[in-house]
Design a protein around this motif. Structure first.
Motif, mmCIF file in Angstrom:
data_model
loop_
_atom_site.group_PDB
_atom_site.id
_atom_site.type_symbol
_atom_site.label_atom_id
_atom_site.label_comp_id
_atom_site.label_asym_id
_atom_site.label_seq_id
_atom_site.Cartn_x
_atom_site.Cartn_y
_atom_site.Cartn_z
ATOM 1 N N THR A 22 37.924 64.374 22.543
ATOM 2 C CA THR A 22 39.283 64.405 22.726
ATOM 3 C C THR A 22 39.423 65.277 24.174
ATOM 4 O O THR A 22 39.295 66.585 24.338
ATOM 5 C CB THR A 22 40.155 65.590 21.629
ATOM 6 N N ALA A 23 39.553 64.313 25.199
ATOM 7 C CA ALA A 23 39.648 64.865 26.452
ATOM 8 C C ALA A 23 41.045 65.516 26.641
ATOM 9 O O ALA A 23 41.907 65.011 26.453
ATOM 10 C CB ALA A 23 39.272 63.919 27.372
ATOM 11 N N HIS A 24 40.765 66.563 27.609
ATOM 12 C CA HIS A 24 42.181 67.167 27.695
ATOM 13 C C HIS A 24 43.226 66.422 28.519
ATOM 14 O O HIS A 24 42.720 65.534 29.581
ATOM 15 C CB HIS A 24 41.924 68.421 28.514
ATOM 16 N N LEU A 25 44.255 66.349 28.269
ATOM 17 C CA LEU A 25 45.309 65.773 29.058
ATOM 18 C C LEU A 25 46.507 66.822 29.306
ATOM 19 O O LEU A 25 47.344 67.272 28.332
ATOM 20 C CB LEU A 25 46.049 64.452 28.558
ATOM 21 N N TYR A 64 46.328 66.680 23.571
ATOM 22 C CA TYR A 64 47.566 66.633 24.625
ATOM 23 C C TYR A 64 48.476 67.856 24.620
ATOM 24 O O TYR A 64 48.701 68.303 23.583
ATOM 25 C CB TYR A 64 48.377 65.260 24.003
ATOM 26 N N ASP A 98 37.077 66.802 32.111
ATOM 27 C CA ASP A 98 37.747 67.588 31.925
ATOM 28 C C ASP A 98 36.810 69.034 31.982
ATOM 29 O O ASP A 98 35.844 69.024 32.763
ATOM 30 C CB ASP A 98 38.711 67.807 30.634
ATOM 31 N N ARG A 103 42.843 62.086 23.122
ATOM 32 C CA ARG A 103 43.009 63.078 24.131
ATOM 33 C C ARG A 103 43.417 64.403 23.100
ATOM 34 O O ARG A 103 43.800 64.449 21.963
ATOM 35 C CB ARG A 103 44.142 62.856 25.000
ATOM 36 N N VAL A 123 38.732 58.137 31.388
ATOM 37 C CA VAL A 123 38.135 58.670 30.386
ATOM 38 C C VAL A 123 37.392 57.608 29.447
ATOM 39 O O VAL A 123 36.313 57.815 28.753
ATOM 40 C CB VAL A 123 39.405 59.456 29.551
ATOM 41 N N HIS A 134 35.024 68.488 23.398
ATOM 42 C CA HIS A 134 35.117 67.874 24.699
ATOM 43 C C HIS A 134 33.707 67.390 25.145
ATOM 44 O O HIS A 134 33.030 68.022 25.865
ATOM 45 C CB HIS A 134 35.863 68.901 25.556
ATOM 46 N N VAL A 182 43.476 57.424 31.974
ATOM 47 C CA VAL A 182 43.154 57.418 30.698
ATOM 48 C C VAL A 182 41.902 56.240 30.955
ATOM 49 O O VAL A 182 41.034 56.178 30.176
ATOM 50 C CB VAL A 182 44.108 56.620 29.789
#
Length: 263
Positions: free
Chosen positions: A49-52, A90, A22, A88, A64, A16, A61
């Protein structure tokens, strides 16, 4: 640098590092420190991998992507041999299942909770093997949901990678369940901190048991910040090499990684 020549180029497909999106990097300085740290540990390919997660981590999106593009400009100016991409992490909720259905059917739009989404924009695969990182609850038994989400991702033409499996109660209580995930088409990821003992006892025990079972495919950092949840990939590689041998360490932190990311 002499020490780094003894290890292969590492990769990280779960972290991250994108700022402002996030609970990871809080600003651009944090992002730069984390990237420098990963690079100094021998990492040469990073997937951010950004949180979703619906109602919790729901940064659009396009925002990001905008933050990643800004970060990528700095990376290009400072590193000549570091590959980066973004996706992300996911969280598997009803919205994600709806998006996966739409992605597989290649529909232009799906509706969820009175909002419309374009699945082809929301689902951002990574690597040449078209991977998607799936996260589940760390508090609830989700046996059926895990298999359902893996199947939906696989049927949509994606390669499902289950994030930090050692955190999930179903795996902690029944490690043999991991084989059903593998049979459904999932790759299995564990966190470096769990392997080296920086996480709680049950997570560490589960991660090491899964390695002993031969059920782990890749190890990633899940790094969030430069101080508490920082990348410990080099330390983990050395632990794996001393405990299981160079072949296993290379397989989990290089060979399988680059197969997924670069074919």
């Amino acid at each position: 640098m002499r020490q780094l020549k003894q290890i292969p180029a590492l990769a990280d497909l779960h972290c991250h590092l994108i700022p402002y999106v996030d609970d990871g990097a809080s600003d651009m300085d944090d992002s730069k420190r984390l990237i420098n740290e990963e690079y100094n540990q021998g990492v040469r390919h990073i997937v951010m991998t950004a949180h979703l997660r619906y109602g919790y981590f729901d940064t659009p999106v396009y925002l990001v992507g905008r933050q990643f593009d800004q970060l990528k400009l700095w990376i290009k100016e400072n590193f000549t041999d570091l590959k980066v991409e973004y996706s992300r992490e996911y969280y598997c909720d009803d919205r994600l299942l709806t998006l996966l259905d739409g992605y597989g059917k290649k529909v232009k739009e799906v509706a969820y909770d009175n909002k419309k989404y374009c699945p082809q924009n929301e689902i951002i695969p990574f690597g040449t093997n078209i991977c998607i990182l799936l996260e589940f609850s760390s508090n609830r038994i989700q046996k059926d949901l895990i298999i359902t989400a893996v199947n939906k991702a696989f049927n949509a033409g994606l390669t499902p990678v289950i994030a930090h499996v050692e955190r999930y109660p179903i795996i902690q209580k029944h490690p043999e369940f991991i084989q059903k995930c593998i049979d459904a088409g999932a790759y299995i990821q564990v966190n470096a901190d769990s392997i080296i003992g920086s996480e709680n006892k049950i997570r560490c025990q589960t991660a090491r048991e899964l390695i002993n079972m031969g059920a782990v495919d890749v190890v990633s950092s899940d790094a969030h910040d430069p101080l508490i949840r920082k990348p410990n990939l080099l330390k983990c590689y050395k632990y794996l090499k001393s405990k299981y041998g160079a072949y296993e360490a290379d397989k989990l932190m290089h060979d399988n990684m680059y197969y997924l990311l670069e074919g």
